[in-house]
Design an enzyme around this catalytic site. Structure first.
Site, short mmCIF file in Angstrom:
data_model
loop_
_atom_site.label_atom_id
_atom_site.label_comp_id
_atom_site.label_asym_id
_atom_site.label_seq_id
_atom_site.Cartn_x
_atom_site.Cartn_y
_atom_site.Cartn_z
N ASP A 170 0.38 2.15 -2.47
CA ASP A 170 1.45 2.08 -0.83
C ASP A 170 2.67 3.06 -0.91
O ASP A 170 2.97 2.88 -2.12
CB ASP A 170 2.06 1.06 -1.07
CG ASP A 170 2.71 -0.08 -0.53
OD1 ASP A 170 3.50 0.58 0.35
OD2 ASP A 170 1.63 -1.62 -0.26
N THR B 7 2.00 -1.43 6.05
CA THR B 7 1.16 -1.54 4.55
C THR B 7 0.78 -1.98 5.37
O THR B 7 -1.18 -2.46 4.94
CB THR B 7 1.71 -3.18 3.67
OG1 THR B 7 3.14 -2.40 3.16
CG2 THR B 7 1.51 -2.69 2.20
N ASN C 47 2.99 -5.52 10.03
CA ASN C 47 2.73 -5.89 8.91
C ASN C 47 3.44 -7.86 9.51
O ASN C 47 3.29 -9.25 8.47
CB ASN C 47 4.25 -6.18 7.86
CG ASN C 47 3.62 -4.98 6.88
OD1 ASN C 47 2.58 -4.65 6.61
ND2 ASN C 47 5.19 -4.43 6.62
N ARG D 83 -1.32 -9.05 0.26
CA ARG D 83 -2.03 -8.13 1.60
C ARG D 83 -2.21 -7.04 1.74
O ARG D 83 -3.64 -6.79 1.69
CB ARG D 83 -0.95 -7.50 2.98
CG ARG D 83 0.25 -7.03 2.56
CD ARG D 83 1.96 -6.75 4.05
NE ARG D 83 2.64 -6.00 3.26
CZ ARG D 83 3.81 -6.58 2.95
NH1 ARG D 83 3.68 -7.75 2.06
NH2 ARG D 83 4.82 -5.97 2.61
N ASP E 83 5.88 2.08 -3.35
CA ASP E 83 6.54 1.47 -1.77
C ASP E 83 8.33 1.10 -2.42
O ASP E 83 8.45 1.03 -1.64
CB ASP E 83 5.34 0.55 -1.58
CG ASP E 83 6.33 0.29 0.05
OD1 ASP E 83 5.84 1.13 1.17
OD2 ASP E 83 6.16 -0.49 0.64
N HIS F 298 11.79 1.84 -0.71
CA HIS F 298 12.12 0.98 -0.29
C HIS F 298 13.67 1.12 -0.91
O HIS F 298 14.49 1.33 0.27
CB HIS F 298 11.88 -0.23 0.34
CG HIS F 298 11.47 -0.10 1.55
ND1 HIS F 298 10.90 0.35 2.49
CD2 HIS F 298 9.89 -0.53 1.21
CE1 HIS F 298 9.97 0.46 3.13
NE2 HIS F 298 9.19 -0.31 2.40
N ASP G 78 -2.07 3.27 1.77
CA ASP G 78 -1.55 2.52 3.68
C ASP G 78 -0.47 2.94 4.66
O ASP G 78 -1.10 3.36 5.95
CB ASP G 78 -0.75 0.69 3.01
CG ASP G 78 0.12 1.22 2.15
OD1 ASP G 78 0.41 2.66 1.20
OD2 ASP G 78 0.68 -0.27 2.23
N HIS G 79 0.28 3.76 4.05
CA HIS G 79 1.15 4.93 4.80
C HIS G 79 1.04 5.92 3.98
O HIS G 79 2.02 5.77 3.17
CB HIS G 79 1.77 4.20 5.51
CG HIS G 79 3.32 3.20 4.08
ND1 HIS G 79 3.96 2.89 3.90
CD2 HIS G 79 2.43 1.90 4.19
CE1 HIS G 79 4.63 1.90 3.48
NE2 HIS G 79 3.42 0.61 3.16
ZN LIG Z 1 7.14 -0.29 2.51
#
Ligand SMILES: [Zn+2]
Length: 565
Positions: free
Chosen positions: A56, A95, A116, A179, A306, A310, A351-352
């Site tokens: 992620d 995500t 999301n 998810r 991820d 963040h 996912d990104h």
């Molecule tokens: Zn994220």
């Protein structure tokens, strides 16, 4: 080109039973019991297990930056087929949509996972924001919770297609986020786990199997005791520099010391990925993955990168330590697969991508990066549109934040809605942080992106994220370098989600024992992964099922996509 295989009547029947794009609510049906030999055999020499890994927020930029330092699992995968410029081609680089592309082979416009969260003003409950992996029609036992579900995913995953054709195959998924596991695993899944608060959880109505019970017990002990800080590799040293974000907190020098009982700190640390991979290893044995008569699919979504991105941005000691620890944990996981004698093939992607926090970007030669103007928050836009139109400002403009899909209050008369939309677009385009604003009608009428996703116009990126029943009345795109977090706070200083390449571009790595390494620097797409894996195992798929193409993983004259016509 997908390997062409003659389909028997039985195979056609099970494929016809799978949900496909355009069906509003797929119905998860149990796979039929095996009664005789399957109508279609796996490809000769097909791997017995597909291991699909998503890291992620693992941008192509992070892979390029750290690649030379990897010695574990990521180093192994970098000796396979390397596509350093894979694209999550769509605009809403979050995500849930990103995970939905990886094993379905379709863009969010067809998977239905546009973001999301989205706003659905027709839901009967007070809260109109719908989460991509919930069943909003059901109430959870805890009113603050939700019922996890994959019901919003409109298409089957690779694991579902495999199980539909070969009922002896197993489809298993594990992740740090619900998810992540659900969007890679899909509707028909043998075993699915995700991290939830203080341990791994599964779907309502299922009980934890011994693998998850054991892992949760071990993790409970770690959480109760706490753990010391993690080592700082030499090559991370230059990154360990504090960047203040307010009078009370700074980031950039973290080492992941874990205070006893601090569940949030556990989650945003390499320990979450290690735990996810430990559970994946136990699920190998519990499900006899790679030992069944037909190929199995194991999806692993690793979420800590991820949370670290963040919480601390992408260029401090925190991300450096995270990626080193992840590389080592992946290395141990592949050794566990080797020790079991499993013939497996791996794909790893993300996912990104991601972007650093503007305060450090400013110091590091990108002064144009900055936090978004608060005039783009929905409350401010409601007031601005009301002032331009005379309409009631209450809930006039609805959105989850200052970028992406925006909705207008649904009780507006058509003429008022048209006026409000025009006023909203004018208001947005007058804001210096805004790159583009497209109405739903403009997106619907625009051509879909073709050719290299690198050069798709912004509206084509928006179209790949556009599914009319769920998408907004308008999509707002911020300028490159504008971070949609107006004010940073502990745990949330940087993010992704933009249509820019720092968020769209991810590595795609394929690896199988004995394969000849090659690197293809030209852009490919994450929707190419499912057709590539389907061909590798000889899984027939109806024409048009995928948005992507099969990538030939043979470095020489052979072709893992099958004979070309
Ligand atoms: Zn994220």
């Amino acid at each position: 080109m997908v390997r062409s295989v003659a389909l028997g009547a039985a195979a056609l029947a099970v494929l016809a039973a799978l949900p496909s794009a355009g069906i509003a609510r797929p119905v998860a049906k149990p796979a039929p019991k095996a009664q005789s030999a399957p109508a279609v055999q796996p490809a000769p020499g097909a791997p017995k297990l597909i291991v699909a890994i998503s890291i992620d927020q693992f941008s192509a930029d992070l892979f390029a930056q750290y690649r030379s330092h990897f010695t574990g699992g990521l180093a192994r995968l970098a000796s396979g087929a390397v596509f350093p410029a894979g694209y999550q081609s769509h605009a809403a680089t979050e995500t849930c949509p990103g995970h939905s592309t990886i094993l379905t082979g379709v863009h969010p416009a067809r998977s239905g996972i546009i973001a999301n969260t989205w706003i659905d003003q027709s839901v009967t409950r007070a809260k109109k924001t719908v989460y991509c992996a919930e069943d909003e029609a059901k109430a959870a036992a805890d009113p603050k919770d939700y019922v996890a579900s994959v019901g919003h995913l409109l298409v089957p995953t690779l694991g579902e297609r495999v199980k539909a054709l070969w009922p002896t195959s197993r489809n298993v998924a594990v992740s740090g986020k619900d998810r992540g596991a659900l969007m890679m695993g899909g509707h028909v899944i043998d075993s699915v786990y995700w991290w939830k608060g203080a341990g791994f959880a599964t779907l309502d109505g299922r009980t934890l199997t011994p693998a998850a019970v054991n892992e949760n017990k071990a993790l409970g002990e770690v959480l109760a005791q706490g753990a010391p800080e993690l080592p700082l590799p030499d090559w991370c040293g230059a990154k360990a520099r504090a960047v203040p974000l307010s009078a009370t907190f700074a980031v950039g020098t973290g080492r992941f010391a874990l205070a006893a009982g601090d569940k949030n700190a556990f989650r945003a640390s390499p320990r979450l990925d290690r735990a996810t991979l430990d559970l994946a290893t136990e699920l190998l044995d519990e499900n006899k993955l790679g030992k069944n008569a037909t190929p199995d699919v194991l999806s692993v979504s690793l979420s800590a990168t991820d949370y670290v991105g963040h919480g601390y941005g992408t260029e401090g000691s925190e991300m450096c330590i995270q990626l080193q620890q992840l590389d080592l944990a992946l290395g141990d996981f592949f050794v566990a697969l080797d020790q079991r004698g499993i013939d497996y093939a791996v794909v790893l992607t993300a996912d990104h991508g991601g972007f650093d926090m503007p305060e450090r970007l400013d110091e590091q030669a990108l002064p144009a990066a900055h936090r978004v103007n608060k005039a783009l928050l929905p409350e401010a836009l409601s007031a601005a549109v009301a002032a331009r139109t005379g309409l009631d400002a209450k809930d006039l403009v609805l959105a989850d934040g200052p970028s992406g899909d925006i909705w207008l209050r649904r009780d507006l008369a058509p003429a008022d809605k048209a006026r409000a939309l025009e006023a909203l677009k004018a208001e947005l385009l007058a804001n210096p942080d805004v790159a583009a604003a497209f109405t739903a009608d403009e997106i619907a009428a625009a051509p879909a992106g073709t050719g290299s996703p690198e050069t798709w116009p912004l509206i084509a990126r928006a179209k790949a994220s556009f599914y009319k029943p769920r998408s907004g009345d308008l999509v707002l795109m911020l300028k490159r370098g504008v971070v949609p977090i107006p004010t940073p706070g502990p745990g949330y200083v940087a993010t992704h989600g933009s249509p820019w390449d720092y968020d769209r571009r991810v590595p795609i790595l394929f690896w199988r024992k004995g394969m000849t390494s090659f690197e293809q620097p030209s852009p490919v797409e994450t929707v190419d992964i499912a057709p590539t894996l389907a061909a590798l195992i000889g899984l027939p798929v109806p024409a048009g099922a995928f948005d992507g193409r099969c990538l030939d993983l043979d470095a020489g004259t052979g072709d893992t996509c099958g004979a070309k016509p």
